[in-house]
Design a protein around this motif. Structure first.
Motif, PDB file in Angstrom:
ATOM      1  N   UNK A  88       0.854  -1.185   0.000  1.00  0.00           N
ATOM      2  CA  UNK A  88       0.000   0.000   0.000  1.00  0.00           C
ATOM      3  C   UNK A  88       0.893   1.240   0.000  1.00  0.00           C
ATOM      4  N   UNK A  89       0.495   2.226  -0.786  1.00  0.00           N
ATOM      5  CA  UNK A  89       1.260   3.459  -0.899  1.00  0.00           C
ATOM      6  C   UNK A  89       0.478   4.610  -0.264  1.00  0.00           C
ATOM      7  N   UNK A  90       1.198   5.584   0.237  1.00  0.00           N
ATOM      8  CA  UNK A  90       0.547   6.752   0.832  1.00  0.00           C
ATOM      9  C   UNK A  90       0.621   7.892  -0.181  1.00  0.00           C
ATOM     10  N   UNK A  91      -0.387   7.972  -0.994  1.00  0.00           N
ATOM     11  CA  UNK A  91      -0.442   9.035  -1.983  1.00  0.00           C
ATOM     12  C   UNK A  91       0.145   8.632  -3.321  1.00  0.00           C
ATOM     13  N   UNK A  92       0.255   9.623  -4.173  1.00  0.00           N
ATOM     14  CA  UNK A  92       0.781   9.441  -5.523  1.00  0.00           C
ATOM     15  C   UNK A  92       2.243   9.866  -5.558  1.00  0.00           C
ATOM     16  N   UNK A  93       2.972   9.439  -6.586  1.00  0.00           N
ATOM     17  CA  UNK A  93       4.368   9.875  -6.721  1.00  0.00           C
ATOM     18  C   UNK A  93       4.481  11.395  -6.782  1.00  0.00           C
ATOM     19  N   UNK A  94       5.570  11.900  -6.223  1.00  0.00           N
ATOM     20  CA  UNK A  94       5.835  13.332  -6.161  1.00  0.00           C
ATOM     21  C   UNK A  94       7.170  13.610  -6.863  1.00  0.00           C
ATOM     22  N   UNK A  95       7.175  14.599  -7.749  1.00  0.00           N
ATOM     23  CA  UNK A  95       8.408  15.041  -8.406  1.00  0.00           C
ATOM     24  C   UNK A  95       9.194  15.915  -7.435  1.00  0.00           C
ATOM     25  N   UNK A  96      10.424  15.511  -7.153  1.00  0.00           N
ATOM     26  CA  UNK A  96      11.340  16.303  -6.336  1.00  0.00           C
ATOM     27  C   UNK A  96      12.525  16.686  -7.220  1.00  0.00           C
ATOM     28  N   UNK A  97      13.317  17.672  -6.830  1.00  0.00           N
ATOM     29  CA  UNK A  97      14.472  18.040  -7.654  1.00  0.00           C
ATOM     30  C   UNK A  97      15.467  16.885  -7.841  1.00  0.00           C
ATOM     31  N   UNK A  98      15.524  15.971  -6.894  1.00  0.00           N
ATOM     32  CA  UNK A  98      16.497  14.890  -6.911  1.00  0.00           C
ATOM     33  C   UNK A  98      15.916  13.548  -7.330  1.00  0.00           C
ATOM     34  N   UNK A  99      14.589  13.431  -7.478  1.00  0.00           N
ATOM     35  CA  UNK A  99      13.987  12.164  -7.883  1.00  0.00           C
ATOM     36  C   UNK A  99      12.475  12.184  -7.748  1.00  0.00           C
ATOM     37  N   UNK A 100      11.861  11.091  -8.145  1.00  0.00           N
ATOM     38  CA  UNK A 100      10.416  10.917  -8.016  1.00  0.00           C
ATOM     39  C   UNK A 100      10.196   9.993  -6.828  1.00  0.00           C
ATOM     40  N   UNK A 101       9.348  10.406  -5.876  1.00  0.00           N
ATOM     41  CA  UNK A 101       9.202   9.680  -4.618  1.00  0.00           C
ATOM     42  C   UNK A 101       7.768   9.248  -4.354  1.00  0.00           C
ATOM     43  N   UNK A 102       7.635   8.216  -3.536  1.00  0.00           N
ATOM     44  CA  UNK A 102       6.343   7.802  -3.007  1.00  0.00           C
ATOM     45  C   UNK A 102       6.604   7.092  -1.676  1.00  0.00           C
ATOM     46  N   UNK A 103       5.661   7.176  -0.767  1.00  0.00           N
ATOM     47  CA  UNK A 103       5.774   6.456   0.492  1.00  0.00           C
ATOM     48  C   UNK A 103       5.116   5.094   0.373  1.00  0.00           C
ATOM     49  N   UNK A 104       5.766   4.063   0.906  1.00  0.00           N
ATOM     50  CA  UNK A 104       5.170   2.730   0.963  1.00  0.00           C
ATOM     51  C   UNK A 104       4.976   2.395   2.437  1.00  0.00           C
ATOM     52  N   UNK A 106       4.867   0.156   5.564  1.00  0.00           N
ATOM     53  CA  UNK A 106       5.486  -1.064   6.073  1.00  0.00           C
ATOM     54  C   UNK A 106       4.659  -1.509   7.267  1.00  0.00           C
ATOM     55  N   UNK A 107       3.977  -2.654   7.173  1.00  0.00           N
ATOM     56  CA  UNK A 107       3.144  -3.109   8.294  1.00  0.00           C
ATOM     57  C   UNK A 107       3.931  -3.154   9.603  1.00  0.00           C
ATOM     58  N   UNK A 108       3.392  -2.524  10.616  1.00  0.00           N
ATOM     59  CA  UNK A 108       4.030  -2.546  11.924  1.00  0.00           C
ATOM     60  C   UNK A 108       5.219  -1.628  12.071  1.00  0.00           C
ATOM     61  N   UNK A 109       5.514  -0.813  11.034  1.00  0.00           N
ATOM     62  CA  UNK A 109       6.715   0.013  11.127  1.00  0.00           C
ATOM     63  C   UNK A 109       6.553   1.408  10.531  1.00  0.00           C
ATOM     64  N   UNK A 110       5.386   1.765  10.026  1.00  0.00           N
ATOM     65  CA  UNK A 110       5.206   3.107   9.477  1.00  0.00           C
ATOM     66  C   UNK A 110       5.369   3.153   7.979  1.00  0.00           C
ATOM     67  N   UNK A 111       6.120   4.118   7.507  1.00  0.00           N
ATOM     68  CA  UNK A 111       6.249   4.373   6.077  1.00  0.00           C
ATOM     69  C   UNK A 111       7.711   4.603   5.701  1.00  0.00           C
ATOM     70  N   UNK A 112       8.092   4.131   4.527  1.00  0.00           N
ATOM     71  CA  UNK A 112       9.436   4.344   3.990  1.00  0.00           C
ATOM     72  C   UNK A 112       9.281   4.913   2.589  1.00  0.00           C
TER      73      UNK A 112
END
Length: 125
Positions: A88-104, A106-112
């Motif tokens: 499961x992802x938290x939101x859609x990909x985001x364009x950053x100056x250094x890369x395209x990011x998304x949060x995934x 992690x069950x029991x550990x938050x988001x990476x």
């Protein structure tokens, strides 16, 4: 001499997080005893960032001291592959100056963060 980087993620539910890293992300691992899995995470890189900054007229800062992110070659393909395995992802990909990011999540550990860098990663040179 330093031979590798060992990363720790502290979890409220380590069994669920370990299952995610093992079954969804498919990281090779060893069991050091009693179900304590240590995962191979591939090449690594280390950046030293300022705790406060100004960039293109915007200032910012953080009290954070350490961060863990996963890198990939193709974020869209990686998201599709992981979603097919239940990620499961938290939101859609985001364009950053250094890369395209998304949060995934992690069950029991938050988001990476997972990101597709816009630079040539030294970990892959």
């Amino acid at each position: 001499m330093i031979t590798a980087l060992h990363t720790l993620i502290y979890c409220d539910d380590p069994d669920s997080a370990r299952a995610f890293f093992r079954d969804v992300l498919g990281f090779p691992h060893v069991d050091t005893g009693g179900g304590w899995l240590i995962f191979a995470t591939g090449p690594s890189e280390l950046g030293a960032h300022p705790s406060s900054w100004e960039y293109e007229g915007t200032t910012g800062g953080t009290d954070q001291r350490f961060d863990v992110s996963f890198m990939c070659d193709d974020l869209s393909a990686t998201m599709a592959e992981l979603a097919a395995k239940g990620a499961e992802f938290s939101g859609s990909p985001v364009e950053e100056p250094w890369g395209v990011t998304v949060g995934v999540k992690v069950p029991g550990a938050g988001e990476i963060t997972i990101y597709e860098p816009k630079y040539d990663p030294p970990a892959l040179i």
